[in-house]
Design a protein around this motif. Sequence first.
Motif, mmCIF file in Angstrom:
data_model
loop_
_atom_site.group_PDB
_atom_site.id
_atom_site.type_symbol
_atom_site.label_atom_id
_atom_site.label_comp_id
_atom_site.label_asym_id
_atom_site.label_seq_id
_atom_site.Cartn_x
_atom_site.Cartn_y
_atom_site.Cartn_z
ATOM 1 N N ALA A 72 0.894 -1.113 -0.034
ATOM 2 C CA ALA A 72 0.487 0.411 0.003
ATOM 3 C C ALA A 72 0.839 1.004 0.064
ATOM 4 N N ASP A 73 0.681 1.988 -0.902
ATOM 5 C CA ASP A 73 1.171 3.925 0.037
ATOM 6 C C ASP A 73 0.823 4.360 1.372
ATOM 7 N N VAL A 74 -1.142 4.247 1.362
ATOM 8 C CA VAL A 74 -1.201 4.701 2.821
ATOM 9 C C VAL A 74 -2.432 3.279 3.122
ATOM 10 N N GLN A 112 2.696 5.285 4.028
ATOM 11 C CA GLN A 112 2.326 6.472 5.050
ATOM 12 C C GLN A 112 0.955 5.843 5.763
ATOM 13 N N LEU A 113 0.735 5.361 7.130
ATOM 14 C CA LEU A 113 0.182 4.958 8.037
ATOM 15 C C LEU A 113 -0.588 5.746 8.716
ATOM 16 N N ILE A 114 -1.883 5.328 9.122
ATOM 17 C CA ILE A 114 -2.904 7.116 9.841
ATOM 18 C C ILE A 114 -3.479 5.698 11.085
ATOM 19 N N HIS A 115 -3.255 6.650 12.116
ATOM 20 C CA HIS A 115 -4.309 4.955 12.869
ATOM 21 C C HIS A 115 -5.481 5.561 13.583
ATOM 22 N N ILE A 116 -6.616 4.937 13.463
ATOM 23 C CA ILE A 116 -7.996 5.408 13.968
ATOM 24 C C ILE A 116 -8.377 5.105 15.600
ATOM 25 N N SER A 117 -8.132 5.973 16.469
ATOM 26 C CA SER A 117 -7.745 5.309 17.869
ATOM 27 C C SER A 117 -9.022 5.579 18.402
ATOM 28 N N SER A 118 -9.247 6.039 19.322
ATOM 29 C CA SER A 118 -10.502 6.556 20.054
ATOM 30 C C SER A 118 -10.629 6.995 21.226
ATOM 31 N N PHE A 195 -14.865 13.530 9.886
ATOM 32 C CA PHE A 195 -13.748 12.865 10.161
ATOM 33 C C PHE A 195 -13.045 11.896 9.009
ATOM 34 N N CYS A 196 -13.800 11.937 8.243
ATOM 35 C CA CYS A 196 -13.518 11.696 7.354
ATOM 36 C C CYS A 196 -12.783 12.744 6.092
ATOM 37 N N ASN A 197 -13.343 13.750 6.153
ATOM 38 C CA ASN A 197 -12.222 14.283 5.902
ATOM 39 C C ASN A 197 -11.334 15.354 6.691
ATOM 40 N N VAL A 198 -11.112 14.660 8.105
ATOM 41 C CA VAL A 198 -9.279 15.264 8.453
ATOM 42 C C VAL A 198 -9.001 13.789 7.984
ATOM 43 N N ILE A 199 -9.419 12.872 7.648
ATOM 44 C CA ILE A 199 -8.214 11.529 7.669
ATOM 45 C C ILE A 199 -7.476 11.877 5.883
ATOM 46 N N CYS A 202 -5.287 14.272 6.196
ATOM 47 C CA CYS A 202 -3.713 13.433 7.270
ATOM 48 C C CYS A 202 -3.236 12.687 5.456
ATOM 49 N N MET A 203 -3.917 12.368 4.315
ATOM 50 C CA MET A 203 -3.425 11.533 3.321
ATOM 51 C C MET A 203 -2.833 12.972 2.417
ATOM 52 N N GLU A 204 -3.885 14.167 1.959
ATOM 53 C CA GLU A 204 -3.204 14.806 0.757
ATOM 54 C C GLU A 204 -1.902 15.591 1.764
ATOM 55 N N ASN A 205 -1.837 15.664 2.933
ATOM 56 C CA ASN A 205 -0.784 16.672 3.180
ATOM 57 C C ASN A 205 0.190 16.161 4.072
ATOM 58 N N GLN A 206 0.390 15.008 4.129
ATOM 59 C CA GLN A 206 1.301 14.024 4.249
ATOM 60 C C GLN A 206 1.907 14.219 5.667
ATOM 61 N N ILE A 207 0.879 13.984 6.144
ATOM 62 C CA ILE A 207 0.277 14.175 8.142
ATOM 63 C C ILE A 207 1.194 13.159 8.742
ATOM 64 N N ARG A 208 2.658 13.026 9.815
ATOM 65 C CA ARG A 208 3.199 11.782 9.843
ATOM 66 C C ARG A 208 3.301 11.865 11.439
ATOM 67 N N SER A 209 2.712 11.857 12.151
ATOM 68 C CA SER A 209 3.088 12.714 13.868
ATOM 69 C C SER A 209 1.646 12.933 14.310
ATOM 70 N N GLY A 210 1.527 13.000 15.677
ATOM 71 C CA GLY A 210 0.939 13.702 16.545
ATOM 72 C C GLY A 210 -0.549 12.645 16.973
ATOM 73 N N ILE A 211 -0.515 12.713 18.689
ATOM 74 C CA ILE A 211 -1.779 12.390 18.453
ATOM 75 C C ILE A 211 -3.096 13.557 18.627
ATOM 76 N N CYS A 212 -4.326 13.423 17.887
ATOM 77 C CA CYS A 212 -5.195 14.636 17.891
ATOM 78 C C CYS A 212 -6.069 14.048 18.291
ATOM 79 N N ASN A 213 -6.984 15.121 19.262
ATOM 80 C CA ASN A 213 -8.423 14.096 19.275
ATOM 81 C C ASN A 213 -9.351 15.081 18.589
#
Length: 313
Positions: A72-74, A112-118, A195-199, A202-213
Amino acid sequence: MKKDAKIVLPGGAGLVGQNLVARLLAKGYTNIVVLDKHRANLAVLKKVQPTMTADYADLAEPGVWQQQVASADVVVMLQAQIGGNDYQDFVRNNIDATRLILESIKAGNVGQLIHISSSVVESVASDFYTESKKEQERMVLASGIACPVLRPTLMFGWFDRKHLGWLSRFMKKVPVFPIPGHGRYMRQPLYVGDFCNVIISCMENQIRSGICNISGHEKIDYIDIIREIKRATHARTLIVNIPYRLFYALIWLWGLFDQNPPFTTQQLAALSAKDEFEVTDWPAQFGIRYTPFAQAIDETFNDPAYGHIVLEF
């Protein structure tokens, strides 16, 4: 990000995944792969979005699906056991599956990995979902894989089979809708479209770190959420408060006869736990627009394309 980038969504046949696929396709992305073990909801996804790939996969077991992740790319890690009375289901789907996905990412060349926590990882509640999601997030952060960690609150929207969607369908079936106790349990519901727009950001702006509430910006009592659903769906049910202990006993009895109950005693306890989650300016942070709750409820139940589609519980 290129429109033909390979986007893999483990657990993508659920609420967030179905919404994310719809929005990615609408933005022109063409190479989307969903991996999930819920056959009925995979079938819904294939019917609604026939141009993408939807593969059956038990992510808690090693298999050929790992090749999809490794190439995968993402990767957007969505798989989650949310409800149920068997702790082993939470272990398999929230912990064992995460371990295999992380191993697959390390074995491949994933961009890139994007993790969906809670948000429950900061909750005062202690239940199967909360404890397993805490362990899942710890595993991701300890993996050494740089990624944003997104912590959404309770979500609702198109394809909602468990939360407000189930409540709306129950409301249409019964003449009386019971509310536990006074019903003044503050919630911060988050529209899954936002929330999907946030994800995607993250993809389009290559965000690779940070814990976001990622919390809903409006604080709404549970009973007022129910009233808003009744308004949007034109339900005729009578909303009635019943004693908390009676409600608890009824949920407990339901769980004796249903292996996958829509609402458990643990979830009832979490409802009344008096959690209040941090509200950040994530719309500005990710460059998106927040949808007001009443508008989001109308879109959820009255959208001509997706408002009528129901996933299997």
